[in-house]
Design a protein around this motif. Structure first.
Motif: not given
Length: 480
Positions: A342-357
């Motif tokens: 849905k982010a690609l369709e509406r012009g947003s960007k998704l980023f992943h970060v580390s889940a540590y702490r």
């Protein structure tokens, strides 16, 4: 390109209904025959299957359009490939797949694609059936017009293949739209964390934040923190009890002479009753609700890197079967994939970060949080209480900053690090000079004990004197 499918009900008369049923019967017969041969002889190449079956099928079904015969053979090739792959992985036990229903595929040559795509308001289609082409009217709805408006604006394209399928004795035409991802200026920064029954969200509205900082209204300096209630855990418990009730009611029907029971979950009667449950549909609805909420404005979306199978790593140290089942039933990857799509369709960007702490560090003072009686509430050494879900989403935002304190101190630490082993000493993974330099650089931006946790960073006030009215740009005039 993103693909979106829209199903439209056909206004089928009695004559048209008979023709569609006849086409479906011939199409299904071809698919079953080709699938059985392909799986038995391990021939899945559509070109080879075309050479073997095309002439034979044309002789047996002369009234069926030649393009429909070709599409039936190709669909059988896809089914055979999928079945052989699943059989290789040990997921099936039958000798060949049982094809119970098919979707009739009409390519551009078998329906009026050019006329339909060039029309401003298409309300009917023409498809090739036995006896010639027939005109069929459509019962269009809002979702179709939303994507057709994008086609007219050049933001989407209509695919050339039309799919016709039957559901509950009604015929539907499925149109496929290829949507171009939008490019928009970010309006917000959103981070979210998926839990068993909620999704924690942190949102910063960029235009309003910049405008209010100019007026120095501190409430706009703190991210908006809220939760979306999903109740996936409660849903799993509820349907678990329903399945247990079904099992208990069916046990007397499958008792053995030695007073044992047949595996109830493998019986036809059990599958028939469980099939009517709405658990999957409820989950899909809640996943889509979360995706729409997080992508309602174009922006930057941040979340944890969950990996390919996050449930397995989460239940590795859990012994309670009930909790393990609820975690397995929580759709972590489905939510992430729905948000990304849905982010690609509406012009947003998704980023992943580390889940540590993420949930164990204070997002204000960057110190380790201490445990309390409540699992969701942790204590900061500076004296204030922190919700671990909100701490997690705020720390995700910190990790996206290029020069954040978090990136310098706990960005790539190993999970097996013992915190108490190095207490009082320098960090063994980050050189002492780097830590010293970062500490000196960011010392002024660290909130003090007295004023925490009002703001993440404190600076000089931008309004006039101490007694100024903060709702205005300057001190109110003194009466003469």
């Amino acid at each position: 390109m993103l693909r979106r499918a829209v199903a439209i009900e056909l206004e089928a008369t009695k004559e048209l209904n008979k023709l569609l049923y006849s086409v479906e019967a011939m199409y299904l017969s071809i698919v079953r025959e080709v699938v059985e041969y392909a799986v038995t002889n391990n021939v899945t190449n559509p070109t080879q299957l075309h050479r073997l079956f095309y002439s034979k099928c044309r002789r047996e079904y002369p009234s069926l359009n030649s393009q429909l015969v070709i599409q039936a053979i190709r669909q059988a090739s896809e089914i055979a490939k999928s079945f052989i792959e699943r059989k290789r992985r040990g997921l099936v036990s039958k000798p060949y797949p049982e094809v119970k229903a098919v979707s009739i595929r009409f390519v551009e040559a078998t329906w009026n694609y050019e006329e339909f795509a060039s029309s401003i308001a298409p309300v009917r289609i023409t498809i090739s059936l036995p006896g010639g082409r027939r005109e069929v009217w459509l019962r269009l709805h809002k979702r179709f017009w939303q994507y057709w408006w994008r086609v007219l604006n050049g933001e989407a394209e209509l695919a050339g293949t039309l799919i016709v399928k039957r559901r509950a004795n009604k015929w539907y035409a499925v149109f496929t739209f290829e949507v171009k991802p939008r490019e928009a200026k970010p309006q917000s920064v959103v981070s979210f964390d998926i839990n068993e029954n909620t999704v924690a969200v942190s949102r910063i509205d960029l235009p309003s934040t910049v405008g209010m900082v100019a007026n120095w209204n501190r409430q706009y300096m703190v991210p908006e923190l809220y939760t979306i209630k999903t109740d996936f855990g409660r849903l799993a418990r509820r349907y678990g009890r329903i399945r247990d009730t079904i099992t208990e009611r069916l046990k007397p029907l499958y008792i053995l002479p030695n007073d044992n029971y047949v595996s109830i979950t493998g019986t036809r009667e059990y599958r028939k009753r469980v099939k009517k449950l709405r658990e999957r549909g409820r989950k899909i609805g809640r996943v889509r609700h979360v995706a729409n909420e997080l992508t309602k404005t174009p922006g930057i979306i941040v979340t944890e890197d969950l990996g390919d199978n996050p449930q397995e790593s989460m239940i590795s140290g859990i012994g309670r079967n009930g909790l393990r089942h609820r975690i397995k039933q929580t759709p972590f990857k489905s939510i992430e994939e729905a948000v990304e799509d849905k982010a690609l369709e509406r012009g947003s960007k998704l980023f992943h970060v580390s889940a540590y702490r993420n949930s164990r560090v204070c997002p204000i003072h960057f110190t380790r949080l201490e445990e309390t009686d409540d699992w969701h509430t942790l204590q900061c050494p500076s004296g204030h209480i922190v919700n671990r879900d909100y701490a997690s989403v705020v720390n995700m935002m910190w990790k996206t900053t290029p020069e954040a304190w978090s990136k310098g101190v706990w960005w790539n630490l190993r999970r097996e690090t013992n915190w108490g082993e190095y207490e009082g000493d320098s960090n063994p993974f980050v050189p002492y000079e780097i830590v010293k330099h970062i500490h000196a650089t960011l010392r002024e931006f660290k909130a003090s004990f007295e004023q925490s946790p009002a703001v993440l960073a404190r600076g000089s006030p931008m309004n006039p004197a101490r007694g100024a009215n903060e709702g205005w740009a300057r001190t109110p005039p003194t009466p003469s």
